[in-house]
Design a protein around this motif. Structure first.
Motif, PDB file in Angstrom:
ATOM      1  N   THR A 124      -5.176   0.730 -10.685  1.00  0.00           N
ATOM      2  CA  THR A 124      -5.353   2.183 -10.775  1.00  0.00           C
ATOM      3  C   THR A 124      -5.472   2.665 -12.221  1.00  0.00           C
ATOM      4  OG1 THR A 124      -2.978   2.686 -10.884  1.00  0.00           O
ATOM      5  CG2 THR A 124      -3.954   2.425  -8.694  1.00  0.00           C
ATOM      6  N   GLU A 154      -0.339  -5.897  -8.946  1.00  0.00           N
ATOM      7  CA  GLU A 154      -1.795  -5.949  -9.038  1.00  0.00           C
ATOM      8  C   GLU A 154      -2.431  -4.635  -8.601  1.00  0.00           C
ATOM      9  OE1 GLU A 154      -2.667  -9.271  -6.602  1.00  0.00           O
ATOM     10  OE2 GLU A 154      -2.194 -10.773  -8.149  1.00  0.00           O
ATOM     11  N   ARG A 155      -1.901  -4.042  -7.544  1.00  0.00           N
ATOM     12  CA  ARG A 155      -2.482  -2.795  -7.028  1.00  0.00           C
ATOM     13  C   ARG A 155      -2.217  -1.623  -7.976  1.00  0.00           C
ATOM     14  NH1 ARG A 155      -2.677  -2.325  -0.532  1.00  0.00           N
ATOM     15  NH2 ARG A 155      -3.463  -4.412  -0.092  1.00  0.00           N
ATOM     16  N   THR A 180       1.671  -8.542  -5.480  1.00  0.00           N
ATOM     17  CA  THR A 180       0.660  -7.686  -4.845  1.00  0.00           C
ATOM     18  C   THR A 180       0.813  -6.242  -5.296  1.00  0.00           C
ATOM     19  OG1 THR A 180       0.570  -9.112  -2.886  1.00  0.00           O
ATOM     20  CG2 THR A 180      -0.238  -6.868  -2.634  1.00  0.00           C
ATOM     21  N   LYS A 216       0.834  -1.209   0.000  1.00  0.00           N
ATOM     22  CA  LYS A 216       0.000   0.000   0.000  1.00  0.00           C
ATOM     23  C   LYS A 216       0.863   1.252   0.000  1.00  0.00           C
ATOM     24  CE  LYS A 216      -3.754   2.232   2.549  1.00  0.00           C
ATOM     25  NZ  LYS A 216      -4.650   2.140   3.734  1.00  0.00           N
ATOM     26  N   VAL A 240       2.765   1.589  -3.435  1.00  0.00           N
ATOM     27  CA  VAL A 240       1.866   1.977  -4.506  1.00  0.00           C
ATOM     28  C   VAL A 240       1.490   3.451  -4.370  1.00  0.00           C
ATOM     29  CG1 VAL A 240      -0.442   1.635  -5.487  1.00  0.00           C
ATOM     30  CG2 VAL A 240       0.974  -0.327  -4.891  1.00  0.00           C
TER      31      VAL A 240
END
Length: 386
Positions: free
Chosen positions: A309, A304-305, A301, A273, A276
Motif C-alpha cells: 500500500t 507484504e500486504r 503475509t 485482509k 490490513v
C-alpha cells in the motif's frame, strides 16, 4: 597379552598444527586409506587420535609426552577394527555383485561413522534392483565363503583375475573372496562372508550423474533394523496401523494435512485482509504488526500486504522470534542496511536484506520487542540515513 596389544619403541617424533605424531618400530594400527578410516586405540594409555601413512612410514597422532626411544604398549580398539573390517568386506561383495550381475562399476568407497557409501557408475537404479542386490549379497553371506588376504610379488599376481588393475609394484596385498573377488587391497577384512551378518542398503541418491548408495553391515545393520522397527512401532501405535496398512494410512494422513494446510492458508488470507484493512484506517507512515501467537506465514503475509500500500511495514512474530521490514520500493530507505545498523547499535539479533525488504532473528522475545520498538522509533523520527 590382550588381543591386538603389542609392545614396541618410538623411532621418531614430529609435530605440526594438529599436534604430536610418533613413528614406531612396529605397529598394528591401520593407517587411513582406500576409503577406510584409521584404527583407534592407545599408546601407553594415551588415545591415538589419527593414523596416517607418509612415504611408507606410519605416523600416530597422540598427546605430547612420548619421546624417541620410549618403549610403549599399544592397544588397538578391537571392536572398531572388526566393524571397519565388516564394512570393508561388505564393499567388496557389493562391488563384485554390482559389476558381475548388473554391469555397474564402483567409482569410490568410504566408511563413515554410521554408514558407508559407494558411488557407482550408473544414472539409474531402482529399489527393486537394490532388493535383488541385497538378496544376492545374503546368498553370499549364507554360503560363508572364505576371505583370504595374502601378499604376492607383483610378478606372481594373476593380473587377468584382478577386479581392478593396479599400478603397485613390489609386494602386493591381495584380498580373495572365494569364487567372487580377487583384488589388490590394503584394508582390513573379515575371514569369511558369514561374519558380515547382514548387509542393508539404507539410501540411494543421484550425484554427478552417478548413484551413491549408503549401506550398513553387521551390528550397524542390526542397529538400523532396531531403529526402523521402533519408528514403525510408534506409527502403528499412533495411527492404529499394521505393516500391511501403514503405507496407505501415512499417505492418507499426508493428504489430510495438505488439505488442512490449504484451509489454513485460505483463513490466513482472510485474516490478513481484515487486519490490513484495519491498519489502513490509521494515517501512519510506519505501520507495525505484532503477531504474538500466529504462524510466521500469517505475519509475513500481513507485512507484504501493508508494504504493497506504499507504507513502511514492520512485523514481529513472537513464535519464531523474527522481525520483518518491508516497503514497495518507492521509498529511499535502504531497509537492509538500516536494519543491520540498528541491530549493530543494539548488539542483538542477526539479520539483513535488500533495499526493499529485510528480516532478523533474535534469541528471545524480549530482544525482539526491544529491537521492534527501536526500529519503529527510528523510522518515525527519520533516523534512517544510510
Amino acid at each position: 597379552m590382550k588381543p591386538w596389544q603389542f609392545e614396541t619403541t618410538v623411532t621418531d617424533v614430529r609435530t605440526d598444527a594438529r599436534g604430536t605424531w610418533v613413528a614406531l618400530e612396529s605397529t598394528l594400527f591401520y593407517a587411513e586409506g582406500g576409503g577406510q578410516p584409521p584404527d583407534v586405540g592407545t599408546l601407553d594409555g594415551q588415545p591415538v587420535l589419527d593414523v596416517q601413512r607418509v612415504e611408507e612410514v606410519v605416523w600416530h597422532l597422540v598427546e605430547p609426552g612420548l619421546e624417541r626411544g620410549t618403549f610403549v604398549t599399544g592397544i588397538v580398539d578391537e571392536a572398531i577394527r572388526h566393524d571397519h573390517s565388516i564394512q570393508h568386506t561388505a564393499q567388496h561383495v557389493l562391488t563384485a555383485l554390482l559389476e558381475d550381475e548388473y554391469g555397474i562399476q564402483t567409482l569410490s568407497f568410504g566408511i563413515g561413522q554410521e554408514e558407508s557409501s559407494l558411488e557407482i557408475e550408473t544414472e539409474t537404479l531402482d529399489w527393486t534392483q537394490i532388493e535383488s542386490l541385497e538378496r544376492d549379497v545374503q546368498r553370499i553371506i549364507f554360503e560363508n565363503r572364505p576371505v583370504s588376504t595374502y601378499e604376492l610379488a607383483s610378478a606372481e599376481v594373476e593380473v587377468d583375475r584382478l577386479r581392478k588393475p593396479t599400478d603397485r609394484t613390489g609386494m602386493i596385498r591381495i584380498v580373495d573372496i572365494e569364487g567372487l573377488d580377487y583384488n589388490a587391497c590394503g584394508g582390513t577384512h573379515v575371514e569369511t562372508t558369514g561374519q558380515l551378518g547382514i548387509v542393508h542398503v539404507t539410501s540411494m541418491k543421484k550425484v554427478r550423474g552417478n548413484v551413491r548408495l549408503t549401506y550398513v553391515a553387521g551390528h550397524r545393520a542390526l542397529s538400523a533394523i532396531h531403529s526402523s522397527r521402533t519408528a514403525l512401532r510408534t506409527i502403528h501405535q499412533t495411527l492404529s496401523t499394521t505393516n500391511e496398512t501403514v503405507a496407505a494410512r501415512v499417505l492418507e494422513e499426508r493428504n489430510l494435512r495438505l488439505e488442512r494446510d490449504k484451509e489454513v492458508k485460505a483463513l490466513e488470507a482472510r485474516v490478513a485482509k481484515a487486519k490490513v484493512a484495519a491498519f489502513l484506517q490509521e494515517d501512519n507512515y510506519v505501520i507495525t504488526h505484532i503477531g504474538k501467537t500466529e504462524a510466521e506465514t500469517l505475519t509475513t503475509t500481513i507485512v507484504e500486504r501493508i508494504a504493497a500500500t506504499g507504507r513502511i511495514a514492520v512485523g514481529a512474530n513472537h513464535t519464531g522470534q523474527k522481525l520483518w521490514l518491508m516497503h514497495d520500493g518507492t521509498h529511499d530507505i535502504a531497509i537492509g542496511k538500516f536494519l543491520k545498523r540498528t541491530l549493530d547499535d543494539l548488539g542483538i539479533g542477526r539479520g539483513g536484506g535488500s533495499h526493499k525488504q529485510a528480516q532478523a532473528r533474535f534469541e528471545s522475545v524480549i530482544e525482539l520487542e526491544r529491537a521492534t520498538a527501536e526500529i519503529v522509533k527510528r523510522l518515525q523520527e527519520g533516523m534512517v540515513s544510510c
